[in-house]
Design a protein around this motif. Structure first.
Motif, PDB file in Angstrom:
ATOM      1  N   SER A  79       0.679  -1.329   0.423  1.00  0.00           N
ATOM      2  CA  SER A  79      -0.092  -0.090  -0.049  1.00  0.00           C
ATOM      3  C   SER A  79       0.396   1.535  -0.204  1.00  0.00           C
ATOM      4  O   SER A  79       0.225   2.386   0.160  1.00  0.00           O
ATOM      5  CB  SER A  79      -0.558  -0.300   1.414  1.00  0.00           C
ATOM      6  N   THR A  81       2.337   4.445  -0.945  1.00  0.00           N
ATOM      7  CA  THR A  81       2.378   5.406  -2.309  1.00  0.00           C
ATOM      8  C   THR A  81       3.897   6.564  -2.790  1.00  0.00           C
ATOM      9  O   THR A  81       3.709   6.873  -3.688  1.00  0.00           O
ATOM     10  CB  THR A  81       1.233   6.554  -2.135  1.00  0.00           C
ATOM     11  N   TYR A 186      -7.225   8.744   1.153  1.00  0.00           N
ATOM     12  CA  TYR A 186      -6.200   7.835   0.742  1.00  0.00           C
ATOM     13  C   TYR A 186      -6.571   6.974   1.866  1.00  0.00           C
ATOM     14  O   TYR A 186      -7.383   7.690   3.273  1.00  0.00           O
ATOM     15  CB  TYR A 186      -4.525   7.846   1.267  1.00  0.00           C
ATOM     16  N   ARG A 187      -6.940   5.452   0.892  1.00  0.00           N
ATOM     17  CA  ARG A 187      -7.956   5.017   1.776  1.00  0.00           C
ATOM     18  C   ARG A 187      -7.427   3.172   2.091  1.00  0.00           C
ATOM     19  O   ARG A 187      -7.992   2.373   2.923  1.00  0.00           O
ATOM     20  CB  ARG A 187      -9.597   4.446   1.126  1.00  0.00           C
ATOM     21  N   LEU A 188      -6.307   3.197   2.016  1.00  0.00           N
ATOM     22  CA  LEU A 188      -5.405   1.951   2.267  1.00  0.00           C
ATOM     23  C   LEU A 188      -5.197   1.859   3.513  1.00  0.00           C
ATOM     24  O   LEU A 188      -4.331   0.539   4.047  1.00  0.00           O
ATOM     25  CB  LEU A 188      -4.722   2.250   1.280  1.00  0.00           C
ATOM     26  N   CYS A 198      -1.750  10.649   2.350  1.00  0.00           N
ATOM     27  CA  CYS A 198      -0.630  10.461   1.853  1.00  0.00           C
ATOM     28  C   CYS A 198       0.505  10.858   1.504  1.00  0.00           C
ATOM     29  O   CYS A 198       0.843  12.267   0.889  1.00  0.00           O
ATOM     30  CB  CYS A 198      -0.621   9.105   1.641  1.00  0.00           C
ATOM     31  N   ASP A 224      -6.159   7.135  -7.033  1.00  0.00           N
ATOM     32  CA  ASP A 224      -7.405   6.738  -7.623  1.00  0.00           C
ATOM     33  C   ASP A 224      -7.252   5.668  -7.781  1.00  0.00           C
ATOM     34  O   ASP A 224      -7.870   4.679  -7.824  1.00  0.00           O
ATOM     35  CB  ASP A 224      -8.232   7.675  -8.080  1.00  0.00           C
ATOM     36  N   THR A 227      -6.071   2.823  -5.720  1.00  0.00           N
ATOM     37  CA  THR A 227      -6.734   2.848  -4.496  1.00  0.00           C
ATOM     38  C   THR A 227      -8.004   1.330  -5.030  1.00  0.00           C
ATOM     39  O   THR A 227      -8.327   1.074  -4.197  1.00  0.00           O
ATOM     40  CB  THR A 227      -7.318   3.956  -4.127  1.00  0.00           C
ATOM     41  N   ASP A 228      -8.545   2.354  -6.163  1.00  0.00           N
ATOM     42  CA  ASP A 228      -9.259   1.211  -6.577  1.00  0.00           C
ATOM     43  C   ASP A 228      -9.124  -0.019  -7.044  1.00  0.00           C
ATOM     44  O   ASP A 228      -9.362  -1.309  -6.496  1.00  0.00           O
ATOM     45  CB  ASP A 228     -10.529   1.082  -8.168  1.00  0.00           C
ATOM     46  N   TYR A 230      -6.406  -1.670  -5.792  1.00  0.00           N
ATOM     47  CA  TYR A 230      -6.044  -2.125  -4.797  1.00  0.00           C
ATOM     48  C   TYR A 230      -7.029  -3.367  -3.432  1.00  0.00           C
ATOM     49  O   TYR A 230      -7.536  -4.399  -3.269  1.00  0.00           O
ATOM     50  CB  TYR A 230      -5.220  -1.297  -3.861  1.00  0.00           C
TER      51      TYR A 230
END
Length: 256
Positions: A79, A81, A186-188, A198, A224, A227-228, A230
């Motif tokens: 994850s 970045t 960031y959502r990971l 991030c 983006d 993230t999608d 992942y």
């Protein structure tokens, strides 16, 4: 929904990839990433092979550079970045951080007269005389027309504070304190604060300040898409290659 996955294009290993390989060579135990058959992941994007996004990598030439100081385990995290920054920005350098030793190549980079280094860190923790919130014009006499080099501390917040305090070779450089208006997308990984960005989001803000709007946009969109992919891989969902996000990303890459 289209399930067709584009064939990945080969890319030479960048600075973060090489740092990860070096870190793995020093490991006493094999590193096994979760997610695929026997942990099998793409060497280019670190995602499981069914969700590879290498075809959508936007490499954008920039005048600015990025120097990543990475905490011990960051390169091993799928994850992370900082990897995305190195994907997009050709002049990205990456160094593992250690309190007791400094890579001489890092010191050489920081002393290179083509660069004006800026340490990116919150100004509230820094002596006011070191803090700046903007960059001088490209042709400003005070920076001798040097290229901006953004030093990003790629680590958890406690680790980043330690790196900042325990790296005396950074003390000579101005500290760029960002004032982001947007909340992190960031959502990971979880953060206690929505205004903690991030590493790739921080880089995008820096590039925007440096007049690199196209690169900043590409990096934001690339985050983006990453993230999608992942999250879909984690949830065992197929990628929708024809949704709006992927169409926009392909259009951006084809226009470079």
């Amino acid at each position: 929904m289209s399930l067709m996955k584009p064939s990945p294009l080969p890319h030479p290993p960048h600075a973060v990839s090489r740092l990860r390989s070096s870190r793995l060579e020093r490991s006493t135990r094999p590193f096994l990433a979760r997610g695929g058959p026997k942990g099998e992941r793409c060497g280019g994007c670190r995602l499981i092979l069914s969700h590879c996004l290498c075809e959508l990598r936007p490499i954008v030439p920039t005048r600015a550079g990025v120097c990543l100081l990475m905490a011990e385990h960051e390169t091993l995290k799928p994850s992370n970045t900082g990897w995305l920054i190195a994907d997009v920005v050709p002049d990205t350098m990456a160094f593992g951080w250690a309190r007791t030793e400094v890579d001489p190549v890092l010191l050489a980079v920081l002393a290179d007269p083509q660069w004006q280094p800026y340490v990116v860190f919150p100004g509230e923790f820094v002596a006011p005389e070191r803090v700046i919130t903007g960059l001088p014009p490209v042709d400003a006499e005070q920076n001798g027309n040097k290229r901006p080099l953004f030093i990003l501390l790629d680590a958890t917040w406690p680790e980043a504070r330690k790196i900042f305090k325990k790296s005396p070779y950074l003390a000579q450089f101005p500290v760029l304190s960002l004032l982001p208006e947007q909340l992190s997308r960031y959502r990971l990984r979880r953060s206690r604060r929505d205004d903690h960005l991030c590493t790739s989001e921080v880089a995008a803000l820096c590039l925007g300040l440096a007049g690199e709007a196209a690169t900043a946009q590409a990096l934001e969109m690339y985050l983006d898409v990453f993230t999608d992919h992942y999250l879909r891989a984690k949830q065992q969902l197929n990628v929708d290659w024809e949704d709006e996000l992927h169409v926009q990303m392909r259009d951006l890459v084809e226009g470079l």
